[in-house]
Design an enzyme around this catalytic site. Structure first.
Site, PDB file in Angstrom:
ATOM      1  N   CYS A   1      70.716  -4.787 -59.866  1.00  0.00           N
ATOM      2  CA  CYS A   1      72.100  -4.684 -59.393  1.00  0.00           C
ATOM      3  C   CYS A   1      72.250  -5.395 -58.049  1.00  0.00           C
ATOM      4  O   CYS A   1      72.196  -6.610 -57.993  1.00  0.00           O
ATOM      5  CB  CYS A   1      72.539  -3.217 -59.331  1.00  0.00           C
ATOM      6  SG  CYS A   1      74.323  -3.027 -59.158  1.00  0.00           S
TER       7      CYS A   1
ATOM      8  N   HIS B   1      71.154  -0.877 -64.777  1.00  0.00           N
ATOM      9  CA  HIS B   1      70.209  -0.035 -64.033  1.00  0.00           C
ATOM     10  C   HIS B   1      69.186   0.614 -64.963  1.00  0.00           C
ATOM     11  O   HIS B   1      69.428   1.698 -65.476  1.00  0.00           O
ATOM     12  CB  HIS B   1      70.965   1.071 -63.310  1.00  0.00           C
ATOM     13  CG  HIS B   1      71.728   0.615 -62.113  1.00  0.00           C
ATOM     14  ND1 HIS B   1      71.170   0.530 -60.863  1.00  0.00           N
ATOM     15  CD2 HIS B   1      73.012   0.223 -61.973  1.00  0.00           C
ATOM     16  CE1 HIS B   1      72.078   0.110 -59.994  1.00  0.00           C
ATOM     17  NE2 HIS B   1      73.208  -0.087 -60.646  1.00  0.00           N
TER      18      HIS B   1
ATOM     19  N   GLU C   1      66.520   2.111 -64.096  1.00  0.00           N
ATOM     20  CA  GLU C   1      66.006   3.349 -63.491  1.00  0.00           C
ATOM     21  C   GLU C   1      66.938   4.532 -63.743  1.00  0.00           C
ATOM     22  O   GLU C   1      66.563   5.664 -63.493  1.00  0.00           O
ATOM     23  CB  GLU C   1      65.770   3.127 -61.984  1.00  0.00           C
ATOM     24  CG  GLU C   1      66.987   3.240 -61.079  1.00  0.00           C
ATOM     25  CD  GLU C   1      67.936   2.037 -61.123  1.00  0.00           C
ATOM     26  OE1 GLU C   1      67.751   1.161 -61.976  1.00  0.00           O
ATOM     27  OE2 GLU C   1      68.876   2.006 -60.307  1.00  0.00           O
TER      28      GLU C   1
END
Lengths: 257, 979
Positions: A97, A219, A221
């Site tokens: 990002c 994302h 994660e």
């Protein structure tokens, strides 16, 4: 098992996805240090001591001027040589990002080590809005990307206002596309909101020619466990989320360094 | 002096401009076809063209998407730019990218506006540009200012241009249109010290009355102050009166809640202690760690970690400058948990807004008031920009609309935070500890914000209250959070609090109550010169925290803060003399005893009365077909989808989300409550919910409050939680409580809080009130509806047991749990017919808890596939939402609905808003076990899920009263806010 892979998660003013990125790499088995950019600049920490460097999401320096621009400028001016050497040493860099925006705007993607800034950028979404939504992704065939090996499709959230990849003429054909936005059935060209920002050619992530420098807007994660999936209460929760494999791939590769 | 302009290349669409075009069309001005935005930077420096090119190419302009141009105008001796016209559109094809003339003809079809910040208003971008230019190796930039240029394409007369300026481009509170030659870098006036005293002891009644008005004291308070100074044998310094005014303000001390109130023949001595706090004391939950003692409430999460929760309001600033007001509302509430115990890390935000209707006709808009649509958009943007940048997920909230919020919107901002359990209690400094101010610098921002918040708004508020609005800088706050968590874990300070309302005067004054303190105001780091010592003392500049640091820890603290680019300044020392002593350049400028400052305020004495009003009962007949009525309810402002807002918040950051605000097959259904895992390697979850029903409050604030508690708890149970460990916050936003009827309503609501908390076994842990929410125009006063927000957090042993509200599978049973009564007073259904009614929804406080407990048991046994609570729009709306969120049809039969009293109207049955009700989806194979688990509570199977993609509801006579496709139901619900 090989010795733990030392992973540096880089932090600066306004980084805000550091804790979950640390968690994802630890879950995957890395030895993680969360390091402030000032510590690298002052020489209190050395990039060379690590095998993976990650620039996590956030709004570094408020995304003032443009998203990621000020950290990109800082890295290019203050740590450019170290970072290029890090890449030349065969090590891995991941930008998620805001981290992707930084890598592009600093010129570490798509081709590290160039004097002139590259002919691509990440611009304001076509919607004009910051949006948080989940997107379907596909890894293009023959992608050299180390991080997405063995992955065909992914379901991950995006959350950004400036994620639209824009290129100058002639740049697109040179790019190593690593991740594309698709519709639910895996088809590209589906338009908004499948492509949440209007990126050229539905590009969600790119890597360098070696596949070791990878930047993406979604994302990973934020989808490492099953109950992060937005429909897990309908479909049942798996143990790991789609994004986890990206971190495992990074470690698998770096362990051999 | 250099001016740099950056704009998108002309062939690229300008997303910011497109948004503005939509907003301009919303204003009824349809002649504007295109808007392009230009970023303007002024650099106070003497740079070479090589340097300017580097700055533009490498930093300010994106080489792929943007063009730039710069110029170096001549400047007179006072730093003013000479002979420079403001930004104008350019007719020549390519003046950008290099030095060029800024002139050019203004065509009738091309209009330009340049907007700059007012003097003293700092754009955070300015500091960032300075830093980045230094990183480029270019020195000598003394200052940076920013401005925006707008190029509007299309025919515009002067009046339309003025409307666009005032409604969209410029907020005069912080900005102005650049109209003539200007000084980009106005000089700040220098401040020459002189001690200011107020000759209180020599004043006549008229002069005293003026002082009373100026500082916002009551008569009793001013008398106590005069008596104090008479005894001291001297007049007060201005800064002392300021300190007393801040410390004794409604905002800081909540004096109405602590007043002696005569109500119904009895005297209530301290409403807070005798209702809300009393319930907490009586419940005596061992897991409450810190309640009503600190900046936020703290409860035990898992024996190792504690949760800290606080909700605040930022109403009046948001009325005059929605973006900045709301942004600083987030900034402020985040600093509350940060300043609780020894500091908690924010992990979730919850935001509730009340606005006027977005379609309010212009003729109904009071003079000097921003349109609800603009307030809504500004507040949304302010909250999102601040919270997203801080990296706090916004996972919960609500938005309500009522015409009476038009001039006085409500902006509730809440933060949940996490801290080690053993750091949850307030710290205590020792004499000799240093007063350390960390974070942002101090400017004139928000001076007198506290007294502003405690006063009513008038049509002049926009023009007189400009210094009350603060400009937030979320990245500074983020840095402060990051570095404070490290300092906390290293044990570098003994106590912490935030600088909020009242600035240093409140923060230092409160922190030093038990010890005493001396402060050297000239040590306060300033944004710019020229502040007087009393301005420094009361400034409400954002992003500042106050620490008590033992001298031996100072060096380590300072080097840690330096590494993270956060300022930390020693501004004084805690003493043991229980006095507040202020110095400026060695001069004693203020000296107050802590005893008088915190104990000298005479209590308010107030009258309160309450009588239930009588509203007209509706007389319309029940429509034979309720499809239209259901569609109208789904499309009402209060019920409709808020996805447009929710999507623009980051609800995934920090990686903890388990149940998101939007759920269902396509992630667009309205979730009941949010669930996160605050500790990533533990399955334990925390549920966050809220209840708010202002429309019941006009009938009876008691039942409004009880309903709000019930609603917040219903949502916790609906997503799979239970009431075992649930903590509540109260947030009262009220009209002018100097009026006995208004105060009586407040007393009723507070009493219901007490009764409800006890009935459910859920203690209040903190709260806040904002009174005097009224607007005066031409002698007519409009009070907001009585508004109580109840926010709840519940701990969930296993977050993987969460339940979402969307229907999951064809052929499942749909149960209604709870009894339905003829309770449509204040309902959304009555409102759509223009009525209020009288039959307000009540709560069966004896049985509601048992009902919720048995449903919690059923979810724990994994018998519940979907669950949704019935709120606005009752069974009808809840069924429709479950169906279209799951993409499954459903049938329901109203004859099966368990009734608490006889009802014969299908519409009342379908849209009643009786409390403590849930719709539950259960698989046929679990029917028996589910019914066994719920035995003893009222429930019935009222329908089934189907594969028809239609919602079909049968009325009491057996006739079909609703037959609608999921697509049309969803469209009705999504259309209003598809902005």
């Amino acid at each position: 098992m090989a010795s733990k892979v030392r992973t540096l998660i880089l932090r600066a003013s306004g980084t805000n996805c550091d804790a979950e990125t640390v968690f994802a790499f630890r879950q995957a088995g890395a030895e993680v240090s969360l390091v402030h950019v000032n510590q690298l600049i002052r020489g209190e920490e050395r990039l060379a001591d690590y095998r993976i460097m990650v620039i996590p999401g956030g709004f570094t320096y408020g995304d003032d001027i443009a998203a990621g621009k000020v950290l990109a400028n800082e890295l290019r001016q203050k740590l450019g040589e170290d970072i290029v050497r890090f890449i030349e040493d065969g090590k891995l860099i991941l930008g998620i990002c805001n981290g992707f925006q930084v890598l592009v705007k600093a010129g570490f993607l798509p081709e590290p080590g160039k004097e002139v800034l590259p002919g691509l950028t990440l611009a304001t979404n076509d919607s004009g809005k910051f949006e948080c939504r989940w997107v379907h992704l596909v890894v293009p065939e023959r992608s050299p990307c180390i991080f997405t090996r063995g992955i065909e499709r992914l379901y991950l959230p995006v959350a950004h206002g400036e994620g639209k990849l824009v290129v100058l003429n002639g740049v697109l054909s040179e790019l190593n596309m690593a991740l594309l936005y698709t519709d639910e059935s895996g088809g590209t060209g589906a338009g908004y909101p499948s492509n949440p920002n209007g990126s050229v050619a539905d590009i969600a992530g790119i890597c360098d020619a070696s596949g070791r420098v990878f930047g993406l807007m979604p994302h990973p994660e934020r989808h490492i466990r099953g109950t992060q999936h937005p429909q897990w209460t309908r479909l049942g929760a798996r143990k790991y989320g789609d994004g986890f494999k990206i971190f495992q791939n990074a470690l698998d590769w770096a362990e051999r360094l | 002096m250099h001016r740099i302009e950056v704009r998108l290349k002309s062939h690229l669409p300008d997303a910011r401009g497109l948004g503005l075009v939509r907003d301009i069309h919303d204003l009824g001005i349809t002649t504007v076809s295109q808007v392009r935005v230009v970023d303007i930077y002024w650099l106070d420096a003497d740079l070479t063209t090589e340097e300017l090119d580097i700055i533009c190419r490498q930093l300010l302009a994106d080489p792929v998407t943007q063009d730039y141009r710069y110029l170096t105008p001549s400047v007179d001796v006072r730093g003013r730019v000479k002979g420079l016209r403001p930004f104008t559109p350019n007719s020549s094809p390519s003046p950008y990218q290099g030095e060029g003339d800024r002139g050019g003809e203004v065509s009738k079809e091309l209009h330009s506006v340049e907007v700059a910040y007012n003097a003293g208003v700092a754009d955070p971008v300015e500091g960032t540009v300075m830093k980045a230019v230094r990183d480029l190796g270019i020195s000598g930039v003394r200052a940076v200012k920013t401005a925006k240029g707008y190029l509007l394409h299309g025919h515009l007369d002067e009046k339309s241009q003025e409307v666009i300026n005032s409604r969209l481009l410029v907020n005069p509170i912080i900005q102005h249109v650049v109209r003539r030659e200007q000084s980009a870098f106005p000089e700040n006036p220098q401040y020459d010290f002189s001690l200011e005293r107020v000759s209180l002891l020599e004043m006549d009644a008229a002069a005293l009355s003026e002082v009373r008005r100026q500082f916002g004291f009551t008569d009793d308070e001013l008398q106590a102050i005069v008596a104090y100074y008479r005894k001291q044998g001297r007049n007060p310094a201005d800064v002392e009166l300021e300190t007393l005014a801040q410390t004794w303000s409604e905002h800081c001390v909540h004096k109405t809640f602590k007043a002696k109130i005569s109500f119904g023949g009895k005297t209530i001595d301290n409403l807070l202690r005798s209702t809300i706090m009393k319930a907490t004391q009586e419940l005596a939950k061992p897991w409450c760690i810190s309640v009503f003692d600190d900046n936020a409430g703290v409860i035990d999460f898992d024996g190792r970690w504690a949760l800290c929760f606080k909700v605040e309001t930022h109403n009046h600033p948001s009325a005059v400058e929605p973006y900045g007001g709301a942004a600083t509302g987030i900034g402020g509430v985040v600093r509350d948990p940060l300043g609780t115990g020894l500091g908690a890390k924010p992990i979730l935000n919850t935001d509730v807004f009340c606005f006027g209707p977005p379609d309010l006709p212009d003729e109904k808009l009071p003079k000097g008031v921003l349109h609800p649509r603009r307030i809504f958009k500004g507040v949304r943007a302010g909250v999102a920009d601040y919270a997203n940048r801080l990296g706090i997920p916004t996972l919960n909230g609500a938005i309500l609309f009522d015409e009476r919020y038009t001039a006085n919107p409500l902006v509730y901002c809440g933060t949940l935070a996490l801290m080690p359990k053993d750091l949850g209690r307030r710290g205590q400094q020792k004499p000799g500890d240093l007063v350390v101010l960390v974070g942002g610098r101090t400017g004139r921002d928000g001076i007198h914000g506290v007294t502003f918040a405690s006063e009513r708004l008038t049509e002049e508020s926009s023009s007189v209250s400009y210094t009350s609005v603060q400009i937030g800088n979320p990245i500074v706050e983020k840095k402060v959070i990051d570095v404070l968590m490290q300092a906390r874990d290293r044990g570098l300070y003994r106590r912490i609090t935030d600088c909020g309302g009242g600035g240093l005067s409140s923060a230092v004054g409160e922190m030093a109550e038990e010890t005493g303190v001396r402060v050297d105001l000239d040590k306060v780091p300033l944004k710019y010169a020229g502040l007087s010592y009393s301005e420094m003392w009361v400034s409400e500049s954002q992003e500042r925290m106050l620490l008590a640091v033992p001298p031996e820890s100072l060096e380590e603290l300072k080097s840690l803060f330096a590494r993270e680019d956060v300022e930390a300044a020693v501004i004084g020392e805690f003493t043991g003399d229980r006095r507040l002593r202020l110095f400026y350049q060695g001069n004693l400028v203020g000296d107050l005893s802590m005893e008088f400052l915190h104990g000298g305020r005479p209590p308010l004495v107030r009258e309160a009365v309450w009588q239930q009003p009588v509203f007209i009962e509706p007389d319309f007949v029940c429509p034979a077909d309720l499809r239209e009525a259901l569609l109208a309810l789904l499309g009402s402002w209060n019920v409709c989808s808020k996805e447009w807002v929710i999507r623009q918040y980051d609800h995934e950051v920090q990686g903890g989300s388990v149940l998101k605000p939007l759920v269902g097959k396509n992630s667009d259904g309205p979730g009941d409550a949010a669930i996160i895992k605050p500790v990533l390697d533990s399955e334990k979850g925390v549920i966050v919910s809220n209840g708010i029903n202002p429309k019941y409050g006009e009938i009876d604030p008691y039942w409004m409050a009880a309903s709000a508690v019930d609603e917040a708890l219903r949502q916790i149970v609906a997503v799979g939680g239970n009431l075992d460990r649930v903590a509540l916050l109260d947030n009262f936003c009220w009209g002018n409580t100097d009026q006995p009827e208004m105060l009586g309503a407040l007393v009723r609501a507070a009493q219901a809080c007490y009764d409800s908390a006890l009935a459910y076994g859920t203690p209040f842990i903190s709260g806040k009130d904002s009174l005097y929410n009224e607007f005066e125009q031409e002698g007519v006063t409009v009070n907001i509806p009585h508004t109580l927000l109840i926010s709840a957090i519940g701990i969930m042993e296993d977050s993987a047991q969460a339940v979402s509200m969307d229907f999951k599978q064809v052929g499942n049973l749909v149960y209604l749990v709870g009894t339905t009564q003829n309770e449509l007073g204040g309902s959304e259904y009555f409102r759509t017919h223009g009525f209020v009614g009288n039959s307000v929804p009540k709560v069966d406080l004896k049985h509601a808890r048992d009902l919720m407990n048995s449903l919690s048991m059923a979810t724990k046994k994994c018998l519940v596939r979907a669950c949704h609570d019935c709120s606005e729009g009752g069974i009808g709306v809840a069924l429709a939402e479950m169906a279209f969120a799951g993409g499954l049809g459903a049938t329901a039969d109203l004859k099966a609905v368990p009734l608490g009293e006889p009802m014969d109207r299908d519409d009342f049955l379908l849209f009643s808003e009786s409390n403590s009700r849930f719709l539950v989806e259960v698989a046929p194979e679990n029917k028996e076990e589910f019914e066994k688990t719920l035995s003893g509570t009222p429930f019935a199977a009222i329908g089934r899920t189907t594969d028809t993609e239609r919602l079909e509801i049968y009325g009491l006579s057996g006739r079909k009263i609703v037959d609608a496709s999921l697509a049309e139901l969803k469209e009705a619900w999504q259309r209003p806010l598809r902005w």
